[in-house]
Design a protein around this motif. Sequence first.
Motif, short mmCIF file in Angstrom:
data_model
loop_
_atom_site.label_atom_id
_atom_site.label_comp_id
_atom_site.label_asym_id
_atom_site.label_seq_id
_atom_site.Cartn_x
_atom_site.Cartn_y
_atom_site.Cartn_z
N ARG A 120 -54.11 2.50 -7.99
CA ARG A 120 -52.98 2.09 -7.55
C ARG A 120 -52.93 2.37 -6.18
O ARG A 120 -51.72 1.72 -5.21
CB ARG A 120 -52.04 2.90 -8.66
CG ARG A 120 -51.96 2.03 -9.98
CD ARG A 120 -50.59 2.56 -10.60
NE ARG A 120 -49.65 1.34 -9.98
CZ ARG A 120 -48.35 1.59 -10.14
NH1 ARG A 120 -47.89 2.41 -11.07
NH2 ARG A 120 -47.73 0.40 -9.77
N TRP A 121 -53.21 3.80 -5.81
CA TRP A 121 -52.88 4.01 -4.39
C TRP A 121 -53.86 3.18 -3.31
O TRP A 121 -53.40 2.52 -2.28
CB TRP A 121 -53.37 5.26 -4.11
CG TRP A 121 -52.14 6.36 -4.13
CD1 TRP A 121 -51.00 6.09 -4.42
CD2 TRP A 121 -52.14 7.92 -4.57
NE1 TRP A 121 -50.32 7.15 -4.70
CE2 TRP A 121 -50.93 8.26 -4.79
CE3 TRP A 121 -53.20 8.62 -4.44
CZ2 TRP A 121 -50.58 9.65 -4.94
CZ3 TRP A 121 -52.96 9.96 -4.82
CH2 TRP A 121 -51.74 10.39 -4.86
N THR A 141 -50.85 -4.99 -16.92
CA THR A 141 -52.43 -4.64 -16.74
C THR A 141 -53.17 -4.36 -17.96
O THR A 141 -54.35 -4.12 -17.99
CB THR A 141 -52.44 -3.33 -15.86
OG1 THR A 141 -51.80 -2.25 -16.67
CG2 THR A 141 -51.68 -3.50 -14.72
N VAL A 194 -56.88 5.65 -12.24
CA VAL A 194 -55.88 5.01 -12.29
C VAL A 194 -55.00 5.04 -10.89
O VAL A 194 -54.39 4.26 -10.34
CB VAL A 194 -54.91 5.00 -13.44
CG1 VAL A 194 -53.67 4.62 -13.37
CG2 VAL A 194 -55.42 4.46 -14.61
N LEU A 202 -49.96 4.04 -15.58
CA LEU A 202 -49.58 3.45 -14.66
C LEU A 202 -48.47 4.11 -13.62
O LEU A 202 -48.28 3.89 -12.50
CB LEU A 202 -49.30 2.12 -14.75
CG LEU A 202 -50.30 1.19 -15.32
CD1 LEU A 202 -50.04 -0.52 -15.66
CD2 LEU A 202 -51.40 0.97 -14.45
N LEU A 228 -50.59 -6.47 -9.75
CA LEU A 228 -49.94 -5.19 -9.33
C LEU A 228 -48.79 -5.46 -8.58
O LEU A 228 -48.45 -6.06 -7.63
CB LEU A 228 -50.70 -4.39 -8.40
CG LEU A 228 -52.21 -3.64 -8.99
CD1 LEU A 228 -52.93 -3.09 -7.84
CD2 LEU A 228 -51.86 -2.55 -9.89
N PRO A 229 -47.56 -5.03 -9.21
CA PRO A 229 -47.33 -4.68 -10.65
C PRO A 229 -47.36 -5.86 -11.66
O PRO A 229 -47.28 -7.13 -11.54
CB PRO A 229 -46.03 -4.14 -10.38
CG PRO A 229 -45.27 -4.76 -9.51
CD PRO A 229 -46.29 -5.15 -8.77
N GLY A 247 -51.96 -0.48 -3.37
CA GLY A 247 -50.95 -0.45 -2.59
C GLY A 247 -51.29 -0.41 -1.03
O GLY A 247 -50.61 -0.96 -0.48
N ASP A 300 -45.80 6.88 -9.31
CA ASP A 300 -44.28 6.36 -9.05
C ASP A 300 -43.43 7.60 -9.04
O ASP A 300 -43.50 8.52 -10.00
CB ASP A 300 -43.67 5.26 -10.23
CG ASP A 300 -44.79 4.21 -10.29
OD1 ASP A 300 -45.54 3.91 -9.46
OD2 ASP A 300 -44.64 3.53 -11.44
N LEU A 356 -59.61 -3.15 -9.72
CA LEU A 356 -58.15 -3.79 -9.28
C LEU A 356 -58.35 -5.39 -9.74
O LEU A 356 -57.29 -5.89 -10.41
CB LEU A 356 -58.14 -4.05 -7.71
CG LEU A 356 -58.13 -2.50 -7.05
CD1 LEU A 356 -58.00 -2.98 -5.61
CD2 LEU A 356 -56.71 -1.89 -7.33
#
Length: 876
Positions: free
Chosen positions: A472-473, A393, A468, A400, A389-390, A476, A404, A383
């Motif tokens: 991201r999860w 990157t 990735v 990425l 984020l966002p 988040g 989504d 991270l």
Amino acid sequence: MLGESEGTKGDATIEQIGRRRTFTRTLQLAIVLAVVQAPMRSAVQSATAVCEVPARLSLLVDGLFIMAYVYAAYRAYKYVKFLDRQSWQRIAAIGAWLVCVAAVLDVIEDIRLWPEFANSCADLSTGAFTWVMRGIGVLGAIVLAVCYFATSRYGQRKLYGVRLDPPATFTQDGDAGVDAGRLVITCSGGGIRSASFCLGALQHLREQGLYDKASTVIGVSGGGYMAAAFHVLRRACPDPFAQGSPELARLRRQTRYLLQGGPAIFRAGLSVLFGLVVNLLLIGIMLRAIAWVLGWYLADQGVVVRGFTDVQVSLRPGGSWTYLITATALLAISAATFVLEKVWDRWARMPDVVRRILSSLGSASLLYGVPVAVLLLGVPGGLYLLGKLPGDTGLPSELLALVDPTKQGVASFSALVVVLIGLGRAVWNGLSAEGKESNKLRDRLLAFAQTKLAPWAGTAIIVLASVVVLLRWTGGYAIGENLRPDDWSVAVVLAAIAAGIKLFTDANRTSLHSFYRERLSRAFLVTRKPNGAAASLDYYKRLRYSEWAKPDGGGPQLVIAGVANVEDADFVPTQRDCVPFVFDAERIGIVGDRSLPDGGRRQTGDYEREADMLLREVTVPAAMAISGAALSPLTGRVNGRTRPIRLLLAVLNARLGVWLPNPYWNNRAEPAFPEVRGVVPAIRRYVGSVIDKPGPYRLLREAIGSPSMYDRRIYVTDGGHYDNLGLVEALRRKPAQVIVIDASNDAEDRFNALAEAIATARMDHGIEVDIDPSSMRRGSKPRADRAWTYGIATHPQAAGEPKPYKTEIFLVKALLAGQLGWDLEQYALGHSDFPRRTTSDQFYDEWDFEAYRELGYTLAESLTSHHRVRDRLADL
């Protein structure tokens, strides 16, 4: 059937070691899930206001913990029961029931606690009810622990002053010599190329009376197609696949058997897509669950927090070393045990028991310490490297966007799948072409890209995409952007998907095995009807191997050769990674060299019932498909070539192998799975059979695991992954004569398959094979003088034998030799790769099929027409 592992020194059976390992792994999983709850419970206890997220996350993890400790209790009971100590078995049953009762109370407690954390911070306890539940659970665990200790070798010696012998396990006499004095025919692997060639050779051998004279026909991979087809049809008529017969005409219409017609192509596509979707869902469930828990923990510890414009990451939140110590503690323990062992060994002799304890502790710490360090250090580090984020990157936006729920996310996911499929195809083409020499720079560069770069590229893309998505999860959930930690509907969805996958499919059903098996059955297994027509056998009909592999009305029995993929240094040489697995009408299972433990074969009828209540897993079509399962993440002796693409093949569902019960388990004098009588026992057996099917864990073992002969299930694939000729299995049976039909795709003049079979026979059975293939070499000549050779196999001299037993070998090889028929000569002029067409090409037309069939017939005729061969075969 004793095994030697982890200090057992050969005084424990394979099943005993395996059952202990399964219990230990399940117990370790339960402990891990209990530890994972610790920071959540600590957060609830230290909170003064709302603590809904850690409390309910703890309850969700507790649900998994409940399942794990119930399963561990069940496996502990089964282990004690296996040791056959009746008094302790009854006590262990009481302990297991106590744990189950505690589990039920634990579920009730979680249900009662769930709504209490909606608006306030309650205690993770229900008072007396919780203490009763814990007391019952602890009592059950103590009872099981006592039983486990009392039935162990150490416990028996301490409690009773006696040594616990290994449990009595039934071991049948070996069948080496079952074909003594008889003729055996082997049909080599090689897909449709081999099936066509073997068909022609078998036609000639039948006309000469040699097929019916044989006691056994052994089929490997593609050769197994025709060996099984000949055998099954021979039960209905004495002249199977004769020239001009309706079944031969029908077979010529099935030469594109895998994708014969639009419906087959459609079903093939759906089979691949179904398995791919299930695999991706499993990966997604695992990553989402990890990200949810890890994201909360990183936020709770202050490691990942939202800044004004980006995400702030600190591995020492508040200047404390606690987080770093937690992340590296297990690795430190592993290193400490290693150092302690070295220091102790410097000053004194270390007892073996202490060395084993330290080694086990160090291995376990390393096993769990690496993923803990990767998650707790690697994810925050990732991270940090990603930055905002966002934001920008440095990574492609397509990567990425994978998580989504937008059009770009769908497009990115679809593109990822297309790229992986393309890489998989390129890799398969490269592996198929490997070994072919070319002087063209372009061809060599293409081969290098396909065999060296593409395999690792596919694995790298999968790993990168997973990383990735996890980052991201996790980010988040940690900062609450687009993912709310208190969105409990996500848990319902994840649980529903997992339950649906378990309920509606399994690791065998998601693979391509079922599709492959059906296509082989419909194309090759035919019967001749009273009106003279040829028709495919009803696929719904269960062609049980124990019944249909036996000769009926004359002819030989059918034996199909596969391999069980195992990587145990206890049993297999370095990088062999497999042992032979033989389908036989009487006994089925693992055979091999004399160092393998006895008892690896089971009564076929009993094994069929264990594999599947509906008797679908061990049939003639299933054996054909398993023996031809060349496309699999695990590939026995050729694992060195396919290991870089194991993950890619597993994810893409390019899996033809099958998980079957380990025949070393449940090997008893009486059937362990007798015929079921009565409605209630039948329902119980049926439900148990469905639940016991291989799950996602087996798929993980295919992708990245290390399969073991101690496991409850083994992964069985192409027999060519051990011996493509079937010669080693034939020699193990000690016949007087062997006719080998060899359609292997060896390099010109090299005869690699024969060389490997000779070396394997010597290594595994002490059989010396004296055979010279030089007469089949082309050398500088336009073509070889002949396509067959003769040899002698000398078996080790048994006690009481006046002289060593010998087996005559007659090998006919698919190559151009002598003067052939004009149609073959013309076909060879138009096809430079004839008769070495790549095995990856399974789509023949009528001219291809007829050319290979006629070549097999012609070359077999050249073998049997030689006066010395004719006389030798007539002597039997």
